[in-house]
Scaffold this motif. Structure first.
Motif, PDB file in Angstrom:
ATOM      1  N   PRO A   1     -35.315  47.130 100.557  1.00  0.00           N
ATOM      2  CA  PRO A   1     -34.553  46.472 101.446  1.00  0.00           C
ATOM      3  C   PRO A   1     -33.186  46.729 101.043  1.00  0.00           C
ATOM      4  CG  PRO A   1     -35.412  44.917  99.886  1.00  0.00           C
ATOM      5  CD  PRO A   1     -36.066  46.413  99.631  1.00  0.00           C
ATOM      6  N   PRO A   2     -32.393  46.446 102.133  1.00  0.00           N
ATOM      7  CA  PRO A   2     -30.801  46.732 101.955  1.00  0.00           C
ATOM      8  C   PRO A   2     -30.232  45.315 101.099  1.00  0.00           C
ATOM      9  CG  PRO A   2     -31.410  45.686 104.504  1.00  0.00           C
ATOM     10  CD  PRO A   2     -32.560  46.085 103.615  1.00  0.00           C
ATOM     11  N   PRO A   3     -29.184  45.543 100.331  1.00  0.00           N
ATOM     12  CA  PRO A   3     -28.700  44.496  99.701  1.00  0.00           C
ATOM     13  C   PRO A   3     -28.189  43.412 100.546  1.00  0.00           C
ATOM     14  CG  PRO A   3     -27.156  46.344  99.292  1.00  0.00           C
ATOM     15  CD  PRO A   3     -28.541  46.752 100.217  1.00  0.00           C
ATOM     16  N   PHE A   4     -27.941  42.184 100.198  1.00  0.00           N
ATOM     17  CA  PHE A   4     -27.328  41.097 100.763  1.00  0.00           C
ATOM     18  C   PHE A   4     -25.890  41.499 101.247  1.00  0.00           C
ATOM     19  CE2 PHE A   4     -30.900  38.763  99.358  1.00  0.00           C
ATOM     20  CZ  PHE A   4     -31.156  38.038 100.317  1.00  0.00           C
ATOM     21  N   PRO A   5     -25.471  41.345 102.581  1.00  0.00           N
ATOM     22  CA  PRO A   5     -24.093  41.685 102.834  1.00  0.00           C
ATOM     23  C   PRO A   5     -23.336  40.287 102.615  1.00  0.00           C
ATOM     24  CG  PRO A   5     -25.290  41.577 104.754  1.00  0.00           C
ATOM     25  CD  PRO A   5     -26.249  41.310 103.698  1.00  0.00           C
ATOM     26  N   ASP A   6     -21.848  40.307 103.184  1.00  0.00           N
ATOM     27  CA  ASP A   6     -21.265  38.910 102.825  1.00  0.00           C
ATOM     28  C   ASP A   6     -21.803  38.117 104.149  1.00  0.00           C
ATOM     29  OD1 ASP A   6     -20.016  39.684 105.352  1.00  0.00           O
ATOM     30  OD2 ASP A   6     -18.244  40.334 104.422  1.00  0.00           O
TER      31      ASP A   6
ATOM     32  N   LEU B   1     -42.876  36.989  99.613  1.00  0.00           N
ATOM     33  CA  LEU B   1     -44.201  36.300  99.497  1.00  0.00           C
ATOM     34  C   LEU B   1     -43.838  35.120  98.597  1.00  0.00           C
ATOM     35  CD1 LEU B   1     -47.072  38.785 100.076  1.00  0.00           C
ATOM     36  CD2 LEU B   1     -46.259  37.011 101.549  1.00  0.00           C
ATOM     37  N   GLU B   2     -43.055  35.562  97.479  1.00  0.00           N
ATOM     38  CA  GLU B   2     -42.795  34.621  96.540  1.00  0.00           C
ATOM     39  C   GLU B   2     -41.838  33.390  97.166  1.00  0.00           C
ATOM     40  OE1 GLU B   2     -40.718  34.042  91.989  1.00  0.00           O
ATOM     41  OE2 GLU B   2     -40.697  36.113  93.041  1.00  0.00           O
ATOM     42  N   PHE B   3     -40.946  33.860  97.805  1.00  0.00           N
ATOM     43  CA  PHE B   3     -40.193  32.756  98.527  1.00  0.00           C
ATOM     44  C   PHE B   3     -41.087  31.881  99.625  1.00  0.00           C
ATOM     45  CE2 PHE B   3     -37.412  31.557 102.076  1.00  0.00           C
ATOM     46  CZ  PHE B   3     -36.563  30.706 101.403  1.00  0.00           C
ATOM     47  N   ALA B   4     -41.879  32.660 100.453  1.00  0.00           N
ATOM     48  CA  ALA B   4     -42.729  31.865 101.595  1.00  0.00           C
ATOM     49  C   ALA B   4     -43.494  30.975 100.731  1.00  0.00           C
ATOM     50  CB  ALA B   4     -43.399  33.036 101.908  1.00  0.00           C
TER      51      ALA B   4
ATOM     52  N   GLN C   1     -37.462  24.126  92.438  1.00  0.00           N
ATOM     53  CA  GLN C   1     -38.475  25.050  92.849  1.00  0.00           C
ATOM     54  C   GLN C   1     -37.747  26.212  93.619  1.00  0.00           C
ATOM     55  OE1 GLN C   1     -41.927  24.045  94.844  1.00  0.00           O
ATOM     56  NE2 GLN C   1     -43.149  25.420  93.821  1.00  0.00           N
ATOM     57  N   LEU C   2     -36.945  25.669  94.531  1.00  0.00           N
ATOM     58  CA  LEU C   2     -36.206  26.809  95.488  1.00  0.00           C
ATOM     59  C   LEU C   2     -35.326  27.210  94.515  1.00  0.00           C
ATOM     60  CD1 LEU C   2     -35.187  27.960  98.099  1.00  0.00           C
ATOM     61  CD2 LEU C   2     -33.804  25.949  98.217  1.00  0.00           C
ATOM     62  N   ASP C   3     -34.377  26.538  93.693  1.00  0.00           N
ATOM     63  CA  ASP C   3     -33.457  27.432  92.940  1.00  0.00           C
ATOM     64  C   ASP C   3     -34.286  28.383  91.919  1.00  0.00           C
ATOM     65  OD1 ASP C   3     -31.288  26.120  94.336  1.00  0.00           O
ATOM     66  OD2 ASP C   3     -31.363  24.302  93.156  1.00  0.00           O
ATOM     67  N   ARG C   4     -35.251  28.015  91.361  1.00  0.00           N
ATOM     68  CA  ARG C   4     -35.906  28.847  90.430  1.00  0.00           C
ATOM     69  C   ARG C   4     -36.302  30.181  91.044  1.00  0.00           C
ATOM     70  NH1 ARG C   4     -38.228  24.245  88.152  1.00  0.00           N
ATOM     71  NH2 ARG C   4     -40.016  24.366  89.577  1.00  0.00           N
ATOM     72  N   VAL C   5     -37.099  30.043  92.217  1.00  0.00           N
ATOM     73  CA  VAL C   5     -37.286  31.354  92.938  1.00  0.00           C
ATOM     74  C   VAL C   5     -36.203  32.168  93.298  1.00  0.00           C
ATOM     75  CG1 VAL C   5     -38.411  32.151  94.950  1.00  0.00           C
ATOM     76  CG2 VAL C   5     -39.457  30.333  93.721  1.00  0.00           C
ATOM     77  N   LEU C   6     -35.089  31.531  93.933  1.00  0.00           N
ATOM     78  CA  LEU C   6     -33.760  32.300  94.465  1.00  0.00           C
ATOM     79  C   LEU C   6     -33.264  33.045  93.003  1.00  0.00           C
ATOM     80  CD1 LEU C   6     -32.242  29.726  96.609  1.00  0.00           C
ATOM     81  CD2 LEU C   6     -33.414  31.737  97.347  1.00  0.00           C
ATOM     82  N   ALA C   7     -33.194  32.202  91.818  1.00  0.00           N
ATOM     83  CA  ALA C   7     -32.521  32.984  90.801  1.00  0.00           C
ATOM     84  C   ALA C   7     -33.367  34.180  90.517  1.00  0.00           C
ATOM     85  CB  ALA C   7     -32.670  31.968  89.366  1.00  0.00           C
ATOM     86  N   ARG C   8     -34.777  34.352  90.898  1.00  0.00           N
ATOM     87  CA  ARG C   8     -35.506  35.685  90.406  1.00  0.00           C
ATOM     88  C   ARG C   8     -35.203  36.808  91.732  1.00  0.00           C
ATOM     89  NH1 ARG C   8     -39.402  31.849  88.842  1.00  0.00           N
ATOM     90  NH2 ARG C   8     -40.485  31.989  90.773  1.00  0.00           N
ATOM     91  N   LEU C   9     -34.482  36.243  92.666  1.00  0.00           N
ATOM     92  CA  LEU C   9     -34.498  37.330  93.898  1.00  0.00           C
ATOM     93  C   LEU C   9     -33.016  37.955  93.624  1.00  0.00           C
ATOM     94  CD1 LEU C   9     -35.830  35.006  96.775  1.00  0.00           C
ATOM     95  CD2 LEU C   9     -36.879  36.621  95.514  1.00  0.00           C
ATOM     96  N   PRO C  10     -33.256  38.950  94.611  1.00  0.00           N
ATOM     97  CA  PRO C  10     -31.698  39.730  94.556  1.00  0.00           C
ATOM     98  C   PRO C  10     -30.337  39.075  94.561  1.00  0.00           C
ATOM     99  CG  PRO C  10     -33.316  40.715  96.055  1.00  0.00           C
ATOM    100  CD  PRO C  10     -33.807  39.464  95.567  1.00  0.00           C
ATOM    101  N   GLU C  11     -29.418  39.758  94.160  1.00  0.00           N
ATOM    102  CA  GLU C  11     -28.073  39.150  93.992  1.00  0.00           C
ATOM    103  C   GLU C  11     -27.666  38.899  95.541  1.00  0.00           C
ATOM    104  OE1 GLU C  11     -23.336  40.397  93.372  1.00  0.00           O
ATOM    105  OE2 GLU C  11     -25.166  41.460  92.262  1.00  0.00           O
TER     106      GLU C  11
END
Length: 146
Positions: free
Chosen positions: A82-87, A54-57, A126-136
């Motif tokens: 949720p599962p971690p991001f794969p490659d 929802l934060e990303f949305a 704004q996108l980069d700020r939100v992404l920085a708070r999301l999982p690796e």
């Protein structure tokens, strides 16, 4: 309070964005671009908690946001980890698996959609700020150069 421009021009803005996705992915139709975009968005969403999603949305334009959160009940179970991001290779396979019998997503779909999203649809800071708070893995997912 006047109607927000993001809603007033939603269909025009989305059409321009979808055309950019189509052209960047080198697809033939808006239909193919829509399904590629949807597959990329839902693949990303699968690796986020409901709160993170929802934060990303919240930073997405109206129609793109609606596509991102559609099928909420079917795909997400609140409270599950949720599962971690794969490659990138595994993520691309997931994108291509969505509607696999009708999917025209190129191998570069994630990078192509990231390029179009950053170019025309969102405030990159704004996108980069939100992404920085999301999982690796979230930052790399939306990096068009990965």
């Amino acid at each position: 309070m006047p109607m927000p421009q993001t809603y007033f021009h939603a269909s025009l803005d989305f059409d321009a964005f979808l055309q950019d996705v189509r052209d960047t992915c080198m697809l033939q139709t808006h239909h193919q671009a829509y399904h590629t975009l949807r597959a990329v968005l839902h693949t990303f969403r699968a690796h986020l908690t409901t709160e993170q999603a929802l934060e990303f949305a919240n930073i997405l334009p109206a129609v793109t946001r609606a596509i991102f959160v559609e099928d909420w009940v079917e795909d997400w179970q609140p409270g599950e980890t949720p599962p971690p991001f794969p490659d990138r290779v595994a993520l691309t396979r997931k994108v291509k698996f969505v509607r696999q019998d009708h999917n025209m997503a190129p191998d570069t779909a994630i990078a192509d959609v990231a390029t179009a999203l950053r170019r025309s649809s969102v405030d990159e800071r704004q996108l980069d700020r939100v992404l920085a708070r999301l999982p690796e893995g979230a930052v790399d997912f939306w990096n068009p150069h990965v």
